[in-house]
Design an enzyme around this catalytic site. Structure first.
Site, short mmCIF file in Angstrom:
data_model
loop_
_atom_site.label_atom_id
_atom_site.label_comp_id
_atom_site.label_asym_id
_atom_site.label_seq_id
_atom_site.Cartn_x
_atom_site.Cartn_y
_atom_site.Cartn_z
N SER A 206 0.84 -1.19 0.00
CA SER A 206 0.00 0.00 0.00
C SER A 206 0.88 1.24 0.00
O SER A 206 1.73 1.41 0.88
CB SER A 206 -0.90 0.01 1.24
OG SER A 206 -1.84 -1.03 1.19
N LEU A 207 0.67 2.11 -0.97
CA LEU A 207 1.46 3.34 -1.11
C LEU A 207 0.64 4.58 -0.79
O LEU A 207 0.99 5.68 -1.23
CB LEU A 207 2.01 3.44 -2.54
CG LEU A 207 2.89 2.27 -3.01
CD1 LEU A 207 3.25 2.44 -4.48
CD2 LEU A 207 4.14 2.15 -2.16
N GLY A 208 -0.43 4.42 -0.03
CA GLY A 208 -1.27 5.55 0.32
C GLY A 208 -1.94 6.13 -0.91
O GLY A 208 -2.48 5.39 -1.75
N GLY A 211 -1.47 4.64 -4.54
CA GLY A 211 -2.03 3.38 -4.98
C GLY A 211 -1.33 2.17 -4.44
O GLY A 211 -0.93 2.12 -3.27
N GLY A 237 -6.69 -0.12 4.01
CA GLY A 237 -5.88 -1.32 3.82
C GLY A 237 -6.69 -2.59 3.92
O GLY A 237 -6.43 -3.57 3.20
N ASP A 238 -7.67 -2.61 4.81
CA ASP A 238 -8.52 -3.79 4.95
C ASP A 238 -9.37 -3.99 3.70
O ASP A 238 -9.63 -5.13 3.30
CB ASP A 238 -9.42 -3.65 6.18
CG ASP A 238 -8.62 -3.49 7.46
OD1 ASP A 238 -7.53 -4.08 7.55
OD2 ASP A 238 -9.09 -2.78 8.36
#
Length: 296
Positions: A206-208, A211, A237-238
Site C-alpha cells: 500500500s502506497l497511500g 495506490g 488497507g482492509d
C-alpha cells in the site's frame, strides 16, 4: 468460502471532533461503536460485496459481547472463540481538518488453549482463501501455523509478519512503512523481493494516495487511483485485502485484482467507519484505475 482470522478483535470507537488539540478538552459531535479488528473489517467489506465469507475471531467480556452483537446485527457470519480476557477497544478521532488519530490497545493475553481453539476453528472451515489480519495479542501463536494448501493472505507487521513468512502465504500486504521496517530497504520493489525470497508468493504494498505496488512471480505492476480522496483512511488497507481475497477466490489476473483493490480502497476512504465502502465510487472507479506493468 473466504475465511478471515482476527486474533486481536476490537470494539472500534470513533469520535468526530472539530479539531484535535493536545492537552485541550474536546467535545465529540458524534460517537460510534462497532465490531473491529482488521480481519473483521475485511469480512464486513466482503459481506457488503455479497461474497461468501466467515470471520473467525476471539471475544471476551462485555466488550466482546458488544462485538458479537454488532456482527449478528449486520449479518456477518462468525465463529467466535471465547477468551477469558476482556476484548480490547480501539479509538479513532476524526477531525474536521482531515486528520485521523488512532489509539490502539494491545489486547488481552491468550492462553495456549485459546490459541489452539482459534486454530481449530480455522481448520474446521476448510477455506478456499484464508486471510490472517492484524496484530497478535500477547500469548498468541504465530500466523504461520494457520496456513494450509488454500491461497492465503497475510496482513500484519513487524515480527508477526516476518514469522508468518515461514508459512509461505500466497500474498502479504504491508504498507510502505511496514515494508521498510522489516527489510531495512527504502526501495519498495527491492524490499518486496526480499519478502518473496523469505516465503511470500507475492507482495502487494500500500502506497497511500499513490495506490498499490504488486511484486509477484508473474510480474510487477503499479496501480494508481484516478484521484486523491479525503476521508477516513483507517479501513483502506482492509478493503485492499478484501479485494485481494475476492480476486484469489475467483482466480483473476493480477491487473484485474489490483484495479478492484485500488477502487475498493478509495471506496473505504469515503466510508464513515472502517469496514464501510462507498459502492457507487467502487463501481465507477474500477474503470478509471491506471494499472501499469513494471520492468523486472
Amino acid at each position: 468460502m473466504i475465511v478471515t482470522v482476527t486474533p486481536n478483535t476490537a470494539l472500534d470507537v470513533t469520535y468526530t471532533v472539530d479539531g484535535l488539540r493536545p492537552g485541550d478538552v474536546h467535545r465529540a459531535r458524534e460517537v460510534r461503536h462497532r465490531a473491529g479488528g482488521k480481519g473483521v473489517n475485511v469480512a464486513r467489506v466482503l459481506h457488503t460485496l455479497g461474497a461468501d465469507v466467515r470471520a473467525v475471531l476471539t471475544a471476551g467480556g462485555a466488550t466482546g459481547s458488544a462485538v458479537v452483537e454488532d456482527l449478528t446485527a449486520v449479518g456477518v457470519a462468525a465463529d467466535v472463540v471465547p477468551i477469558g480476557g476482556e476484548t480490547r477497544r480501539t479509538t479513532t478521532v476524526l477531525a474536521d481538518d482531515g486528520s485521523v488519530t488512532l489509539l490502539n490497545e494491545p489486547g488481552p493475553r491468550l492462553t495456549e488453549d485459546e490459541w489452539r481453539a482459534l486454530a481449530a476453528a480455522v481448520r474446521a472451515r476448510k477455506p478456499d482463501v484464508l486471510v490472517c489480519s492484524g496484530s497478535l495479542p500477547p500469548g498468541a501463536g504465530g500466523y504461520a501455523g494457520l496456513f494450509g494448501d488454500a491461497p492465503s493472505i497475510l496482513d500484519t507487521s513487524g515480527e508477526a509478519l516476518l514469522a508468518g513468512l515461514a508459512g509461505k502465504p500466497s500474498v502479504v500486504k504491508p504498507n510502505a512503512d511496514e515494508l521498510r521496517e522489516v527489510t531495512g530497504l527504502r526501495d519498495p520493489v527491492a524490499a518486496a523481493a526480499e519478502l518473496r525470497k523469505a516465503g511470500a508468493g507475492a507482495v502487494v504494498v500500500s502506497l497511500g494516495p499513490e495506490g498499490l505496488l504488486a511484486v509477484t512471480g508473474s510480474g510487477s505492476w503499479h496501480a494508481a487511483p484516478s484521484t486523491v480522496l479525503r476521508g477516513n483512511t483507517t479501513g483502506a488497507g482492509d478493503a485492499v485485502v478484501a479485494a485481494l481475497a475476492l480476486g484469489l477466490s475467483r482466480g483473476e489476473a493480477w491487473p484485474d485484482i489490483l484495479r478492484r483493490a485500488v477502487a475498493l480502497s478509495g471506496a473505504a476512504v469515503l466510508g464513515p467507519l472502517a469496514g464501510d465502502v462507498d459502492l457507487a465510487h467502487y463501481q465507477a472507479e474500477q474503470g478509471l484505475v491506471a494499472v501499469r506493468a513494471r520492468p523486472d
